[in-house]
Write a protein that holds these residues in place. Structure first.
Motif, PDB file in Angstrom:
ATOM      1  N   CYS A   1       0.841  -1.184   0.000  1.00 26.74           N
ATOM      2  CA  CYS A   1       0.000   0.000   0.000  1.00 26.74           C
ATOM      3  C   CYS A   1       0.884   1.244   0.000  1.00 26.74           C
ATOM      4  CB  CYS A   1      -0.928  -0.011   1.200  1.00 26.74           C
ATOM      5  SG  CYS A   1      -0.143   0.222   2.802  1.00 26.74           S
ATOM      6  N   PRO A   2       0.412   2.344  -0.526  1.00 25.48           N
ATOM      7  CA  PRO A   2       1.233   3.559  -0.560  1.00 25.48           C
ATOM      8  C   PRO A   2       1.736   4.020   0.813  1.00 25.48           C
ATOM      9  CG  PRO A   2      -0.572   3.770  -2.098  1.00 25.48           C
ATOM     10  CD  PRO A   2      -0.812   2.503  -1.317  1.00 25.48           C
ATOM     11  N   PRO A   3       0.904   4.025   1.876  1.00 23.46           N
ATOM     12  CA  PRO A   3       1.449   4.436   3.177  1.00 23.46           C
ATOM     13  C   PRO A   3       2.575   3.514   3.667  1.00 23.46           C
ATOM     14  CG  PRO A   3      -0.935   4.541   3.219  1.00 23.46           C
ATOM     15  CD  PRO A   3      -0.550   3.832   1.947  1.00 23.46           C
ATOM     16  N   CYS A   4       2.461   2.227   3.380  1.00 18.88           N
ATOM     17  CA  CYS A   4       3.514   1.290   3.786  1.00 18.88           C
ATOM     18  C   CYS A   4       4.802   1.575   3.020  1.00 18.88           C
ATOM     19  CB  CYS A   4       3.068  -0.146   3.546  1.00 18.88           C
ATOM     20  SG  CYS A   4       1.668  -0.642   4.585  1.00 18.88           S
ATOM     21  N   LYS A   5       4.672   1.869   1.728  1.00 23.16           N
ATOM     22  CA  LYS A   5       5.854   2.190   0.928  1.00 23.16           C
ATOM     23  C   LYS A   5       6.499   3.483   1.403  1.00 23.16           C
ATOM     24  CE  LYS A   5       4.377  -0.384  -3.066  1.00 23.16           C
ATOM     25  NZ  LYS A   5       3.843  -0.366  -4.431  1.00 23.16           N
ATOM     26  N   ALA A   6       5.696   4.450   1.801  1.00 20.04           N
ATOM     27  CA  ALA A   6       6.233   5.712   2.310  1.00 20.04           C
ATOM     28  C   ALA A   6       6.966   5.500   3.639  1.00 20.04           C
ATOM     29  CB  ALA A   6       5.114   6.738   2.487  1.00 20.04           C
ATOM     30  N   PHE A   7       6.518   4.536   4.422  1.00 24.41           N
ATOM     31  CA  PHE A   7       7.119   4.236   5.718  1.00 24.41           C
ATOM     32  C   PHE A   7       8.393   3.392   5.589  1.00 24.41           C
ATOM     33  CE2 PHE A   7       7.168   1.649   9.700  1.00 24.41           C
ATOM     34  CZ  PHE A   7       7.439   2.681  10.573  1.00 24.41           C
ATOM     35  N   ALA A   8       8.594   2.768   4.450  1.00 25.92           N
ATOM     36  CA  ALA A   8       9.713   1.836   4.261  1.00 25.92           C
ATOM     37  C   ALA A   8      11.078   2.411   4.632  1.00 25.92           C
ATOM     38  CB  ALA A   8       9.715   1.306   2.831  1.00 25.92           C
ATOM     39  N   PRO A   9      11.426   3.645   4.241  1.00 23.58           N
ATOM     40  CA  PRO A   9      12.753   4.152   4.629  1.00 23.58           C
ATOM     41  C   PRO A   9      12.944   4.260   6.146  1.00 23.58           C
ATOM     42  CG  PRO A   9      11.823   5.487   2.870  1.00 23.58           C
ATOM     43  CD  PRO A   9      10.737   4.560   3.349  1.00 23.58           C
ATOM     44  N   VAL A  10      11.900   4.638   6.849  1.00 23.98           N
ATOM     45  CA  VAL A  10      11.974   4.729   8.311  1.00 23.98           C
ATOM     46  C   VAL A  10      12.169   3.334   8.891  1.00 23.98           C
ATOM     47  CG1 VAL A  10      10.711   5.381  10.401  1.00 23.98           C
ATOM     48  CG2 VAL A  10      10.538   6.794   8.338  1.00 23.98           C
ATOM     49  N   TRP A  11      11.405   2.395   8.388  1.00 21.60           N
ATOM     50  CA  TRP A  11      11.486   0.996   8.827  1.00 21.60           C
ATOM     51  C   TRP A  11      12.889   0.449   8.592  1.00 21.60           C
ATOM     52  CZ3 TRP A  11       9.628  -3.116  11.249  1.00 21.60           C
ATOM     53  CH2 TRP A  11      10.049  -4.358  10.844  1.00 21.60           C
ATOM     54  N   GLU A  12      13.420   0.662   7.394  1.00 25.94           N
ATOM     55  CA  GLU A  12      14.742   0.133   7.058  1.00 25.94           C
ATOM     56  C   GLU A  12      15.829   0.698   7.972  1.00 25.94           C
ATOM     57  OE1 GLU A  12      15.493  -2.338   5.000  1.00 25.94           O
ATOM     58  OE2 GLU A  12      13.367  -2.559   4.503  1.00 25.94           O
ATOM     59  N   THR A  13      15.767   1.965   8.256  1.00 22.63           N
ATOM     60  CA  THR A  13      16.748   2.594   9.140  1.00 22.63           C
ATOM     61  C   THR A  13      16.662   2.003  10.544  1.00 22.63           C
ATOM     62  OG1 THR A  13      16.697   4.653   7.890  1.00 22.63           O
ATOM     63  CG2 THR A  13      17.500   4.779  10.158  1.00 22.63           C
ATOM     64  N   ALA A  14      15.473   1.889  11.067  1.00 21.65           N
ATOM     65  CA  ALA A  14      15.286   1.344  12.417  1.00 21.65           C
ATOM     66  C   ALA A  14      15.667  -0.129  12.479  1.00 21.65           C
ATOM     67  CB  ALA A  14      13.843   1.542  12.859  1.00 21.65           C
ATOM     68  N   ALA A  15      15.385  -0.869  11.431  1.00 21.73           N
ATOM     69  CA  ALA A  15      15.667  -2.305  11.424  1.00 21.73           C
ATOM     70  C   ALA A  15      17.164  -2.601  11.492  1.00 21.73           C
ATOM     71  CB  ALA A  15      15.058  -2.947  10.189  1.00 21.73           C
ATOM     72  N   HIS A  16      18.001  -1.673  11.083  1.00 21.45           N
ATOM     73  CA  HIS A  16      19.447  -1.872  11.135  1.00 21.45           C
ATOM     74  C   HIS A  16      20.023  -1.613  12.522  1.00 21.45           C
ATOM     75  CE1 HIS A  16      19.018  -1.968   6.811  1.00 21.45           C
ATOM     76  NE2 HIS A  16      20.194  -2.534   6.782  1.00 21.45           N
ATOM     77  N   ASP A  17      19.248  -1.037  13.397  1.00 20.43           N
ATOM     78  CA  ASP A  17      19.698  -0.804  14.758  1.00 20.43           C
ATOM     79  C   ASP A  17      19.565  -2.110  15.534  1.00 20.43           C
ATOM     80  OD1 ASP A  17      19.389  -0.084  17.690  1.00 20.43           O
ATOM     81  OD2 ASP A  17      19.961   1.841  16.815  1.00 20.43           O
ATOM     82  N   ARG A  18      20.623  -2.540  16.157  1.00 29.17           N
ATOM     83  CA  ARG A  18      20.637  -3.854  16.826  1.00 29.17           C
ATOM     84  C   ARG A  18      20.150  -3.822  18.270  1.00 29.17           C
ATOM     85  NH1 ARG A  18      20.201  -6.263  12.454  1.00 29.17           N
ATOM     86  NH2 ARG A  18      21.991  -6.284  11.097  1.00 29.17           N
ATOM     87  N   ARG A  19      19.696  -2.667  18.744  1.00 28.55           N
ATOM     88  CA  ARG A  19      19.231  -2.590  20.130  1.00 28.55           C
ATOM     89  C   ARG A  19      17.821  -3.122  20.304  1.00 28.55           C
ATOM     90  NH1 ARG A  19      20.160   3.546  21.240  1.00 28.55           N
ATOM     91  NH2 ARG A  19      19.576   3.583  19.047  1.00 28.55           N
ATOM     92  N   ALA A  20      17.117  -3.385  19.211  1.00 23.85           N
ATOM     93  CA  ALA A  20      15.750  -3.891  19.297  1.00 23.85           C
ATOM     94  C   ALA A  20      15.560  -4.982  18.253  1.00 23.85           C
ATOM     95  CB  ALA A  20      14.743  -2.764  19.053  1.00 23.85           C
ATOM     96  N   ALA A  21      14.725  -5.947  18.553  1.00 25.50           N
ATOM     97  CA  ALA A  21      14.394  -6.996  17.583  1.00 25.50           C
ATOM     98  C   ALA A  21      13.186  -6.538  16.772  1.00 25.50           C
ATOM     99  CB  ALA A  21      14.074  -8.296  18.308  1.00 25.50           C
ATOM    100  N   TRP A  22      13.248  -6.727  15.477  1.00 18.04           N
ATOM    101  CA  TRP A  22      12.180  -6.282  14.581  1.00 18.04           C
ATOM    102  C   TRP A  22      11.580  -7.454  13.843  1.00 18.04           C
ATOM    103  CZ3 TRP A  22      10.282  -1.464  14.162  1.00 18.04           C
ATOM    104  CH2 TRP A  22      11.012  -0.451  14.776  1.00 18.04           C
ATOM    105  N   HIS A  23      10.276  -7.408  13.669  1.00 17.68           N
ATOM    106  CA  HIS A  23       9.573  -8.397  12.859  1.00 17.68           C
ATOM    107  C   HIS A  23       8.574  -7.640  12.004  1.00 17.68           C
ATOM    108  CE1 HIS A  23      11.308 -11.586  15.247  1.00 17.68           C
ATOM    109  NE2 HIS A  23      11.023 -10.846  16.307  1.00 17.68           N
ATOM    110  N   LYS A  24       8.693  -7.792  10.714  1.00 14.46           N
ATOM    111  CA  LYS A  24       7.773  -7.133   9.790  1.00 14.46           C
ATOM    112  C   LYS A  24       6.748  -8.174   9.347  1.00 14.46           C
ATOM    113  CE  LYS A  24       7.659  -4.602   5.463  1.00 14.46           C
ATOM    114  NZ  LYS A  24       8.445  -4.208   4.288  1.00 14.46           N
ATOM    115  N   ILE A  25       5.490  -7.838   9.510  1.00 18.26           N
ATOM    116  CA  ILE A  25       4.402  -8.750   9.150  1.00 18.26           C
ATOM    117  C   ILE A  25       3.673  -8.180   7.949  1.00 18.26           C
ATOM    118  CG2 ILE A  25       2.301  -9.868   9.967  1.00 18.26           C
ATOM    119  CD1 ILE A  25       4.857 -10.613  11.559  1.00 18.26           C
TER     120      ILE A  25
END
Length: 75
Positions: free
Chosen positions: A1-25
């Motif tokens: 969806c367009p909002p999800c695609k717009a959020f992708a850069p934020v998600w990608e940046t946060a997902a590279h931080d190792r202080r938290a575990a991330w799961h994308k559903i």
């Protein structure tokens, strides 16, 4: 969806931080839809933190602060 695609850069940046575990559903799959229903997710993208059994949803206005939210620094 367009909002999800717009959020992708934020998600990608946060997902590279190792202080938290991330799961994308992906809610467009049967398993993802089932999990979204269990958690009462009604809009996408939704950022949900589960810490010590407590669920907290990140308000859409704060999505740029997803890393701080995931670490429990944003209440």
């Amino acid at each position: 969806c367009p909002p999800c695609k717009a959020f992708a850069p934020v998600w990608e940046t946060a997902a590279h931080d190792r202080r938290a575990a991330w799961h994308k559903i992906d809610a467009s799959t049967d398993q993802g839809r089932s999990l979204a229903d269990e958690r009462n997710v009604r809009s996408f993208p939704t950022v949900l933190r589960i810490s010590d059994g407590v669920e907290t949803t990140l308000p859409p206005a704060d999505r740029a602060r997803v890393l701080e939210f995931s670490l429990g620094e944003l209440k």
